[in-house]
Design an enzyme around this catalytic site. Sequence first.
Site, PDB file in Angstrom:
ATOM      1  N   CYS A  98       0.840  -1.200   0.000  1.00 26.04           N
ATOM      2  CA  CYS A  98       0.000   0.000   0.000  1.00 26.04           C
ATOM      3  C   CYS A  98       0.875   1.250   0.000  1.00 26.04           C
ATOM      4  O   CYS A  98       1.399   1.662   1.041  1.00 26.04           O
ATOM      5  CB  CYS A  98      -0.910  -0.023   1.230  1.00 26.04           C
ATOM      6  N   CYS A 113      -0.353   4.142   2.173  1.00 22.67           N
ATOM      7  CA  CYS A 113      -0.184   3.938   3.624  1.00 22.67           C
ATOM      8  C   CYS A 113       1.278   4.140   4.027  1.00 22.67           C
ATOM      9  O   CYS A 113       1.567   4.733   5.049  1.00 22.67           O
ATOM     10  CB  CYS A 113      -0.581   2.522   4.049  1.00 22.67           C
ATOM     11  N   ASP A 114       2.207   3.619   3.233  1.00 21.54           N
ATOM     12  CA  ASP A 114       3.609   3.537   3.678  1.00 21.54           C
ATOM     13  C   ASP A 114       4.583   4.404   2.893  1.00 21.54           C
ATOM     14  O   ASP A 114       5.762   4.479   3.250  1.00 21.54           O
ATOM     15  CB  ASP A 114       4.079   2.070   3.582  1.00 21.54           C
TER      16      ASP A 114
END
Length: 309
Positions: free
Chosen positions: A130, A133-134
């Site tokens: 992701c 997200c990261d």
Amino acid sequence: MYDIVIVGGGTAGLSAAIYGVRAGKKVLILEKKNYGGQIINSPEVENYPGIPHISGYEFATGLYRQATGLGAEFSLEEALRIEDGKDKKVVFTAENRYETASVILATGARNRPLGLEGEREFIGAGISYCATCDGAFFRGRETAVVGGGNTALEDAMFLAGYCKKVYVIHRREQFRGERALLETLRAKDNVEFVLNVVVEELKGEKQLEGVVLRDVVTGRRFEKRLDGLFVAIGQMPDNDAFAELVETDEKGYIRAAEDCRTGVDGIFTAGDCRTKAVRQLTTAAADGAVAGLAACEYAARTDAAPAND
Ligand code: NDP
């Protein structure tokens, strides 16, 4: 007793809930992680009819608020098993059992792993599924995205805003992702395409340090140093818990046609978890409407039927 229990709070499940509650039905959505499903991680959605530009998070939040605002109940619990009784179905979670006239399975799909040795161990230590997200953890670093679909292209676009360098590693020269996205990416100075290659090995001790790639045309193997590897090679369904209840295909997708009926009376399916040709936000929402209305009709019939003691 619910009229409809929906397993999965992504686009399909939430859309089904909207149709259910608007028809006056008592609806419960069970979701194991978070509302919104896959789209919540999409930085930009530009192909939903009528909405020229929206983030996945905004879209998912709007859908969640719409469904719950209209009266759908939402519970963060994983549906572990479903019992198909004569007059009702029972959905079991770790803590509760929910009786319902009908069920809609809208379990979506999860990210497909590369299947390489050490891949699991490197999650959170250089491997991610992701980018939104990261991605921020890789500011100023060298990363790669594996895949040639829209997810991979969107991820690369997102990472290009943070990273010193982003490689797009794809196993062939043609992309499944949209041409417009591909062209924008090609114009970026810090994005480089590495085509006709597959990832064969992950290098590093506790933290990912690089990958070994193989050119599928020449067979040449070579190493690339990397701080992060974002895997975006598609999804797979997550229907194992229901594989004995409904028929699934060889890949695990629930067999159903455009009417979203599973072949088991009162159990419907919607969205990416079912067999279908096109898995898009629009088709997930459309499935939600079809399955939601079919479940309403089924629940109304069950209501009208004499109790079977
Ligand atoms: P896709 O199935 O579209 O693409 C997966 C990509 O990964 C393909 O290029 C495929 O290669 C490659 N791949 C598959 N398995 C492997 C493997 N083992 N090793 C290396 N490469 C592999 O998945 P996406 O997640 O990108 O998209 C899923 C759906 O969601 C699509 O319909 C997409 O359009 C949609 N989507 C829509 C968005 C939006 O509307 N904003 C955003 C993101 C996704 P190959 O092409 O060679 O098979």
